[in-house]
Write a protein that holds these residues in place. Sequence first.
Motif, short mmCIF file in Angstrom:
data_model
loop_
_atom_site.label_atom_id
_atom_site.label_comp_id
_atom_site.label_asym_id
_atom_site.label_seq_id
_atom_site.Cartn_x
_atom_site.Cartn_y
_atom_site.Cartn_z
N LEU A 282 0.86 -1.18 0.00
CA LEU A 282 0.00 0.00 0.00
C LEU A 282 0.90 1.23 0.00
N ALA A 283 0.80 2.04 -1.04
CA ALA A 283 1.68 3.20 -1.20
C ALA A 283 0.99 4.52 -0.92
N GLY A 284 -0.34 4.55 -0.95
CA GLY A 284 -1.05 5.80 -0.72
C GLY A 284 -2.54 5.59 -0.68
N CYS A 285 -3.23 6.65 -0.25
CA CYS A 285 -4.69 6.60 -0.20
C CYS A 285 -5.25 8.00 -0.33
N VAL A 286 -6.51 8.05 -0.70
CA VAL A 286 -7.26 9.30 -0.76
C VAL A 286 -8.73 8.95 -0.61
N ALA A 287 -9.48 9.84 0.02
CA ALA A 287 -10.91 9.61 0.21
C ALA A 287 -11.70 10.73 -0.46
N LEU A 288 -12.90 10.38 -0.88
CA LEU A 288 -13.79 11.31 -1.57
C LEU A 288 -15.19 11.12 -1.02
N ARG A 289 -15.81 12.22 -0.65
CA ARG A 289 -17.18 12.17 -0.14
C ARG A 289 -18.03 13.18 -0.90
N ALA A 290 -19.19 12.73 -1.37
CA ALA A 290 -20.11 13.62 -2.07
C ALA A 290 -20.71 14.61 -1.08
N ARG A 291 -20.82 15.83 -1.51
CA ARG A 291 -21.42 16.91 -0.72
C ARG A 291 -22.09 17.86 -1.71
N SER A 292 -22.87 18.76 -1.17
CA SER A 292 -23.39 19.88 -1.97
C SER A 292 -22.60 21.11 -1.56
N ASP A 293 -22.27 21.95 -2.54
CA ASP A 293 -21.55 23.17 -2.18
C ASP A 293 -22.51 24.17 -1.56
N ALA A 294 -22.02 25.36 -1.24
CA ALA A 294 -22.82 26.37 -0.55
C ALA A 294 -24.05 26.79 -1.34
N ARG A 295 -24.05 26.58 -2.65
CA ARG A 295 -25.20 26.94 -3.49
C ARG A 295 -26.09 25.74 -3.79
N GLY A 296 -25.77 24.59 -3.18
CA GLY A 296 -26.58 23.39 -3.38
C GLY A 296 -26.22 22.58 -4.61
N ARG A 297 -25.12 22.91 -5.28
CA ARG A 297 -24.68 22.17 -6.47
C ARG A 297 -23.91 20.93 -6.05
N ALA A 298 -23.94 19.91 -6.91
CA ALA A 298 -23.20 18.67 -6.64
C ALA A 298 -21.71 18.97 -6.55
N ALA A 299 -21.11 18.53 -5.47
CA ALA A 299 -19.68 18.73 -5.24
C ALA A 299 -19.15 17.52 -4.49
N ALA A 300 -17.86 17.53 -4.25
CA ALA A 300 -17.24 16.46 -3.48
C ALA A 300 -16.11 17.06 -2.66
N VAL A 301 -15.79 16.38 -1.59
CA VAL A 301 -14.68 16.76 -0.72
C VAL A 301 -13.65 15.65 -0.76
N LEU A 302 -12.42 16.02 -1.05
CA LEU A 302 -11.29 15.10 -1.07
C LEU A 302 -10.62 15.23 0.29
N TYR A 303 -10.37 14.10 0.95
CA TYR A 303 -9.74 14.16 2.27
C TYR A 303 -8.83 12.96 2.48
N ASN A 304 -8.05 13.00 3.53
CA ASN A 304 -7.14 11.93 3.94
C ASN A 304 -6.23 11.47 2.80
N PHE A 305 -5.68 12.43 2.07
CA PHE A 305 -4.78 12.15 0.95
C PHE A 305 -3.37 12.03 1.49
N CYS A 306 -2.78 10.85 1.35
CA CYS A 306 -1.40 10.69 1.80
C CYS A 306 -0.70 9.61 0.99
N VAL A 307 0.61 9.76 0.89
CA VAL A 307 1.47 8.82 0.20
C VAL A 307 2.57 8.43 1.17
N ALA A 308 2.82 7.13 1.29
CA ALA A 308 3.85 6.63 2.20
C ALA A 308 5.17 7.33 1.95
N GLU A 309 5.88 7.62 3.02
CA GLU A 309 7.12 8.39 2.92
C GLU A 309 8.07 7.83 1.85
#
Length: 163
Positions: free
Chosen positions: A63-90
């Motif tokens: 396992l060399a890296g990971c990233v997470a994506l979660r669907a959300r609506s932006d402040a105007r209610g449009r379809a958006a996503a949030v990318l989080y927990n993005f890391c690559v092994a040292e």
Amino acid sequence: MPRPGLRSEPVAVVRPAGRSDAAAVHRLSVPFAREGALRYRPASRYARDAADFLVAETAHGDLAGCVALRARSDARGRAAAVLYNFCVAEGSQGRGIGSALLRAVLAEAAARGAARVFTATAGSGLLFLRHGFVVGGEEEAPPGWRSRLDPARGSRVLVCALT
């Protein structure tokens, strides 16, 4: 973009994570949480949220890296996503693995119908900027997510328009 002098390590696969990957993703993420680059999450949280994650494995099955994506609506209610927990092994940094993960997660966000992807970083954000993100977008970010940013760490919001 790989760092000069480092041999690019081929990514055998960027794939969706499963619950069985939770312990490995947790181990990969803990050093980044200790440094303040990621929010700490217990291993049980990684198991619960496994469907949010993509993982990168080397040709050797590590396992060399990971990233997470979660669907959300932006402040105007449009379809958006949030990318989080993005890391690559040292030991895998600077070898193109982060770019492979970022390309895959942006493609996944587009496939899910997101018009924009938001992320936050306390670092330089150079990799994000090379992949079409721009600094700013706090006022457009998903409201519930904005409140979780940590100004004490110097977090900045970055956004990438997909459409």
